[in-house]
Design a protein around this motif. Structure first.
Motif, PDB file in Angstrom:
ATOM      1  N   MET A 250      26.280 -71.000  29.265  1.00 26.99           N
ATOM      2  CA  MET A 250      28.201 -71.491  28.593  1.00 26.99           C
ATOM      3  C   MET A 250      28.142 -71.394  27.048  1.00 26.99           C
ATOM      4  O   MET A 250      29.353 -71.446  26.517  1.00 26.99           O
ATOM      5  CB  MET A 250      28.094 -73.291  29.185  1.00 26.99           C
ATOM      6  N   ARG A 251      27.023 -71.762  26.415  1.00 28.05           N
ATOM      7  CA  ARG A 251      26.965 -71.277  24.551  1.00 28.05           C
ATOM      8  C   ARG A 251      28.244 -70.201  24.199  1.00 28.05           C
ATOM      9  O   ARG A 251      28.526 -69.845  23.662  1.00 28.05           O
ATOM     10  CB  ARG A 251      26.192 -71.890  23.866  1.00 28.05           C
TER      11      ARG A 251
ATOM     12  N   GLY B 236      37.718 -71.170  27.048  1.00 28.61           N
ATOM     13  CA  GLY B 236      38.271 -70.439  28.292  1.00 28.61           C
ATOM     14  C   GLY B 236      37.955 -69.581  29.032  1.00 28.61           C
ATOM     15  O   GLY B 236      38.849 -68.838  29.797  1.00 28.61           O
ATOM     16  N   GLY B 237      36.179 -69.230  28.864  1.00 24.28           N
ATOM     17  CA  GLY B 237      36.209 -67.499  29.799  1.00 24.28           C
ATOM     18  C   GLY B 237      35.662 -68.539  30.973  1.00 24.28           C
ATOM     19  O   GLY B 237      35.273 -69.207  30.846  1.00 24.28           O
ATOM     20  N   LEU B 238      34.816 -67.500  31.718  1.00 27.52           N
ATOM     21  CA  LEU B 238      34.760 -67.882  32.870  1.00 27.52           C
ATOM     22  C   LEU B 238      33.105 -67.129  33.143  1.00 27.52           C
ATOM     23  O   LEU B 238      32.643 -66.823  32.118  1.00 27.52           O
ATOM     24  CB  LEU B 238      35.416 -66.802  33.852  1.00 27.52           C
ATOM     25  N   LEU B 239      31.595 -68.289  33.392  1.00 33.21           N
ATOM     26  CA  LEU B 239      30.971 -68.617  34.171  1.00 33.21           C
ATOM     27  C   LEU B 239      30.411 -68.390  35.169  1.00 33.21           C
ATOM     28  O   LEU B 239      30.910 -69.208  36.474  1.00 33.21           O
ATOM     29  CB  LEU B 239      29.962 -69.961  33.653  1.00 33.21           C
ATOM     30  N   MET B 240      30.674 -67.177  36.130  1.00 32.63           N
ATOM     31  CA  MET B 240      29.313 -67.150  36.926  1.00 32.63           C
ATOM     32  C   MET B 240      28.309 -66.963  37.334  1.00 32.63           C
ATOM     33  O   MET B 240      27.013 -66.455  37.415  1.00 32.63           O
ATOM     34  CB  MET B 240      29.842 -65.539  38.111  1.00 32.63           C
ATOM     35  N   THR B 241      28.164 -68.717  37.886  1.00 34.58           N
ATOM     36  CA  THR B 241      26.385 -69.311  38.270  1.00 34.58           C
ATOM     37  C   THR B 241      25.416 -69.022  39.417  1.00 34.58           C
ATOM     38  O   THR B 241      26.231 -69.129  39.955  1.00 34.58           O
ATOM     39  CB  THR B 241      26.562 -70.119  37.201  1.00 34.58           C
ATOM     40  N   CYS B 242      24.392 -68.347  39.813  1.00 35.76           N
ATOM     41  CA  CYS B 242      23.856 -68.463  40.975  1.00 35.76           C
ATOM     42  C   CYS B 242      23.108 -68.593  40.526  1.00 35.76           C
ATOM     43  O   CYS B 242      21.802 -69.336  39.599  1.00 35.76           O
ATOM     44  CB  CYS B 242      24.097 -67.174  41.129  1.00 35.76           C
ATOM     45  N   SER B 243      22.545 -69.617  42.285  1.00 40.24           N
ATOM     46  CA  SER B 243      20.818 -69.962  42.028  1.00 40.24           C
ATOM     47  C   SER B 243      20.401 -69.522  43.618  1.00 40.24           C
ATOM     48  O   SER B 243      21.427 -69.509  44.217  1.00 40.24           O
ATOM     49  CB  SER B 243      20.593 -71.499  42.352  1.00 40.24           C
TER      50      SER B 243
ATOM     51  N   PRO C  68      20.490 -74.730  58.733  1.00 38.40           N
ATOM     52  CA  PRO C  68      21.387 -75.001  57.159  1.00 38.40           C
ATOM     53  C   PRO C  68      20.155 -73.816  56.175  1.00 38.40           C
ATOM     54  O   PRO C  68      20.366 -73.653  55.060  1.00 38.40           O
ATOM     55  CB  PRO C  68      21.629 -76.528  57.320  1.00 38.40           C
ATOM     56  N   GLU C  69      19.012 -74.483  56.794  1.00 41.26           N
ATOM     57  CA  GLU C  69      18.321 -73.750  55.788  1.00 41.26           C
ATOM     58  C   GLU C  69      17.947 -72.609  55.202  1.00 41.26           C
ATOM     59  O   GLU C  69      17.603 -71.866  54.733  1.00 41.26           O
ATOM     60  CB  GLU C  69      16.695 -74.278  55.942  1.00 41.26           C
ATOM     61  N   GLY C  70      19.060 -71.501  56.050  1.00 43.34           N
ATOM     62  CA  GLY C  70      19.166 -70.015  55.865  1.00 43.34           C
ATOM     63  C   GLY C  70      20.245 -70.509  54.834  1.00 43.34           C
ATOM     64  O   GLY C  70      20.888 -68.667  54.300  1.00 43.34           O
ATOM     65  N   ALA C  71      20.505 -71.229  54.515  1.00 43.05           N
ATOM     66  CA  ALA C  71      21.961 -70.979  53.400  1.00 43.05           C
ATOM     67  C   ALA C  71      21.455 -71.052  51.974  1.00 43.05           C
ATOM     68  O   ALA C  71      20.507 -72.065  51.680  1.00 43.05           O
ATOM     69  CB  ALA C  71      22.720 -72.072  53.796  1.00 43.05           C
ATOM     70  N   TYR C  72      21.011 -70.340  51.401  1.00 40.81           N
ATOM     71  CA  TYR C  72      20.140 -69.872  50.045  1.00 40.81           C
ATOM     72  C   TYR C  72      20.478 -69.753  48.682  1.00 40.81           C
ATOM     73  O   TYR C  72      20.485 -70.223  47.907  1.00 40.81           O
ATOM     74  CB  TYR C  72      18.442 -69.130  49.797  1.00 40.81           C
ATOM     75  N   LEU C  73      21.807 -68.724  49.113  1.00 38.18           N
ATOM     76  CA  LEU C  73      22.358 -68.788  47.581  1.00 38.18           C
ATOM     77  C   LEU C  73      24.002 -69.401  47.604  1.00 38.18           C
ATOM     78  O   LEU C  73      24.716 -69.030  48.049  1.00 38.18           O
ATOM     79  CB  LEU C  73      23.096 -66.873  47.581  1.00 38.18           C
ATOM     80  N   SER C  74      24.174 -69.683  46.267  1.00 38.45           N
ATOM     81  CA  SER C  74      25.390 -70.258  45.643  1.00 38.45           C
ATOM     82  C   SER C  74      25.611 -69.415  44.245  1.00 38.45           C
ATOM     83  O   SER C  74      24.507 -69.033  43.278  1.00 38.45           O
ATOM     84  CB  SER C  74      24.616 -71.963  45.109  1.00 38.45           C
ATOM     85  N   ASN C  75      27.013 -69.685  44.604  1.00 33.54           N
ATOM     86  CA  ASN C  75      27.368 -68.802  42.874  1.00 33.54           C
ATOM     87  C   ASN C  75      28.718 -69.374  43.509  1.00 33.54           C
ATOM     88  O   ASN C  75      29.346 -69.606  43.928  1.00 33.54           O
ATOM     89  CB  ASN C  75      27.465 -67.466  43.959  1.00 33.54           C
ATOM     90  N   ILE C  76      29.054 -70.246  41.621  1.00 27.69           N
ATOM     91  CA  ILE C  76      29.695 -70.691  41.605  1.00 27.69           C
ATOM     92  C   ILE C  76      30.662 -70.132  40.208  1.00 27.69           C
ATOM     93  O   ILE C  76      29.854 -70.013  38.933  1.00 27.69           O
ATOM     94  CB  ILE C  76      28.792 -72.378  41.411  1.00 27.69           C
ATOM     95  N   LEU C  77      31.391 -70.668  40.029  1.00 33.94           N
ATOM     96  CA  LEU C  77      31.515 -69.632  38.840  1.00 33.94           C
ATOM     97  C   LEU C  77      32.951 -70.997  38.546  1.00 33.94           C
ATOM     98  O   LEU C  77      33.614 -72.285  39.015  1.00 33.94           O
ATOM     99  CB  LEU C  77      33.522 -68.956  39.393  1.00 33.94           C
ATOM    100  N   LEU C  78      32.649 -70.791  36.734  1.00 37.04           N
ATOM    101  CA  LEU C  78      32.995 -72.186  36.216  1.00 37.04           C
ATOM    102  C   LEU C  78      33.720 -71.177  35.219  1.00 37.04           C
ATOM    103  O   LEU C  78      34.172 -70.246  34.317  1.00 37.04           O
ATOM    104  CB  LEU C  78      31.673 -72.723  35.598  1.00 37.04           C
ATOM    105  N   ARG C  79      35.571 -72.050  34.871  1.00 40.63           N
ATOM    106  CA  ARG C  79      36.333 -72.078  33.812  1.00 40.63           C
ATOM    107  C   ARG C  79      34.811 -72.918  31.896  1.00 40.63           C
ATOM    108  O   ARG C  79      35.251 -73.992  32.819  1.00 40.63           O
ATOM    109  CB  ARG C  79      37.055 -72.452  33.569  1.00 40.63           C
ATOM    110  N   VAL C  80      35.099 -72.487  31.616  1.00 37.83           N
ATOM    111  CA  VAL C  80      34.132 -73.346  30.190  1.00 37.83           C
ATOM    112  C   VAL C  80      35.011 -73.289  29.399  1.00 37.83           C
ATOM    113  O   VAL C  80      35.462 -72.801  28.773  1.00 37.83           O
ATOM    114  CB  VAL C  80      32.818 -72.612  29.511  1.00 37.83           C
ATOM    115  N   LEU C  81      35.340 -74.961  28.845  1.00 38.78           N
ATOM    116  CA  LEU C  81      35.912 -75.195  28.009  1.00 38.78           C
ATOM    117  C   LEU C  81      35.084 -75.234  26.760  1.00 38.78           C
ATOM    118  O   LEU C  81      33.996 -76.099  26.529  1.00 38.78           O
ATOM    119  CB  LEU C  81      37.048 -76.258  28.430  1.00 38.78           C
TER     120      LEU C  81
END
Ligand SMILES: C[S@@+](CC[C@H](N)C(=O)[O-])C[C@H]1O[C@@H](n2cnc3c(N)ncnc32)[C@H](O)[C@@H]1O
Length: 439
Positions: free
Chosen positions: A368-369, A374-381, A426-439
């Motif tokens: 984030m730093r 105002g930019g974008l961070l695509m963060t995944c787990s 539901p244990e089959g769902a492993y990937l999170s992909n979140i797009l954040l706007r960073v202010l």
């Protein structure tokens, strides 16, 4: 045409089988006999609802002499000993049966009941058909997941396709036992000429396999490299590389990055073979930097620059530790319009979730730093334990506080559509992909 006539022919036999009334009746006709795993009273509903993983704690007793061995077909019955389905037994694993068919389905299609050859044919055919509905493969994409374990009702079996190579990731004892049958089905699929069998050693150990005693040593991959296309972008894949050789799960998220990169400066942290970075460059980014600690990964990434005729002045891959790179870049006051952060699986099990949460928070605070206001961070787990815990968003909020930034969620996603998930597992769902706007 994706479906070979041989596969279609054997499938058509299914509808012409004589009617049977119970799974017990089918089992009684099996010459070798079929043991019965009887569940504790009140435990059957979870499995009737479709969860395929029968855990030892749900089992009351096993009826049958001699007792079943790992890989044997068994009936699974409710507390009254009435079969609810059948599956494959494991005498060592905490999951003692992987359910393959529920009774209702077995009676509708008895040719597959207690018949692994037929079941494999039918399920693999269904997986091919689903991808065909989804438009995969296509002229632009020939790297995709063909079989996604529980999501394709073949718990423990993963198959990725890279052009004419099928990479099998085996993580269950039954997959090893039925290797010849699985390979026979896969090689019949139109366009597949090679199979690369990869054993998930740790998971197979948990399944009780002594890998040194496996009859066949894994043959060397038929090829060490294969060139594929994903969303029209070329990639070199090392068949000895990470995962099955390629992270096909991020395909749709990578494409999204290409649509928002025009005129932007993009940073791809933990870039592997450069998937996000290449999409950003092809999407018109003015400059792209990719960071990874793995030398073989970066060799592929650099090869991919040439494969796609990209201007090497606009895209740069660096070998460095993600944390070190981000700390140094922050000290240099560097920032990017778009940052992608796709770290390795930091929480392989629930027991390490606490520790992993701290690592995710620190990495995200650094990312984030480095994102402009105002930019974008695509963060995944890609940790199943993290995704299923539901705490990832809170960790991102914690990271924002740590970085002194405000974030909003603008897109939430997971693995691409060729990675289906069974809602009863539901244990089959492993990937999170979140797009954040960073202010
Ligand atoms: C989930 S994969 C990334 C996949 C990639 N984004 C793609 O689209 O193909 C995680 C990557 O993190 C890299 N990695 C692991 N530890 C790292 C570290 N400490 N610093 C930088 N990269 C690391 C691995 O080599 C791997 O390529």
């Amino acid at each position: 045409m994706l479906f070979p006539s041989r596969l279609m022919k054997s499938l058509s036999l299914a509808s012409s089988s004589p009617a049977v009334t119970t799974l017990q009746e089918i089992a009684s006709n099996c010459p070798k006999g079929v043991a019965k795993v009887v569940l504790k009273k009140g435990k059957a509903q979870l499995f009737r609802d479709g969860n395929p993983m029968v855990y030892s704690g749900a089992v009351d007793r096993i009826i049958g002499r001699p007792p079943p061995k790992t890989g044997d077909m068994v009936l699974v019955a409710d507390g009254t000993e009435k079969p609810i389905g059948w599956g494959l037994y494991n005498s060592v694993s905490m999951f003692c049966v992987r359910l393959m068919q529920l009774e209702e389905e077995a009676l509708r299609n008895p040719i597959c009941a207690l018949n692994m050859d037929k079941l494999l044919e039918v399920r693999i055919h269904a997986a091919v058909e689903l991808r065909r509905y989804l438009g995969i493969p296509s002229v632009n994409t020939n790297a995709y997941r063909l079989i996604n374990s529980e999501g394709d009702r073949l718990s423990g079996l993963i198959v990725d396709i890279f052009d004419d190579v099928a990479v099998v990731a085996s993580s269950a004892a039954w997959v090893e036992k039925y290797k010849p049958e699985i390979e026979a089905c896969i090689i019949k699929i139109s366009g597949i000429n090679h199979i690369n069998w990869r054993q998930s050693i740790e998971m197979l150990k948990e399944e009780g396999l002594d890998l040194s005693s496996l009859k066949e040593a894994p043959p060397p991959p038929p090829l060490s490299r294969v060139k594929v296309k994903e969303n029209g972008i070329y990639y070199a894949i090392s068949l000895e590389g990470q995962k099955t050789g390629f992270y096909a799960d991020q395909r749709e998220n990578r494409q999204f990055i290409s649509t928002i990169s025009e005129g932007q400066r993009v940073l791809d942290i933990c870039c592997y073979s450069g998937g996000f970075a290449l999409n950003a460059a092809i999407g018109g980014a003015t400059h792209v930097t990719g960071i990874d600690s793995s030398l073989p990964a970066l060799e592929l990434a650099n090869e991919n620059i040439s494969l796609n005729n990209l201007n090497a002045e606009r895209i740069l891959f660096l070998r460095q530790d993600a944390t070190e790179f981000m700390k140094d870049a922050a000290l240099r006051n560097e920032s990017w319009d778009i940052v992608v952060l796709d770290p390795p699986k930091l929480a392989p099990r629930k027991t390490v979730l606490r520790n992993a949460s701290g690592m995710y928070r620190n990495l995200n605070a650094l990312a984030m730093r480095l994102t402009i206001r105002g930019g974008l961070l695509m963060t995944c787990s890609c940790s199943g334990a993290m995704t299923q815990s539901g705490v990832f968003m809170r960790i991102l909020q914690g990271a924002a506080s740590m970085a002194g930034r405000k974030v909003t969620v603008v897109r939430q996603s997971g693995a691409a559509c060729d990675h289906p998930i069974d809602p009863s597992y539901p244990e089959g769902a492993y990937l999170s992909n979140i797009l954040l706007r960073v202010l």
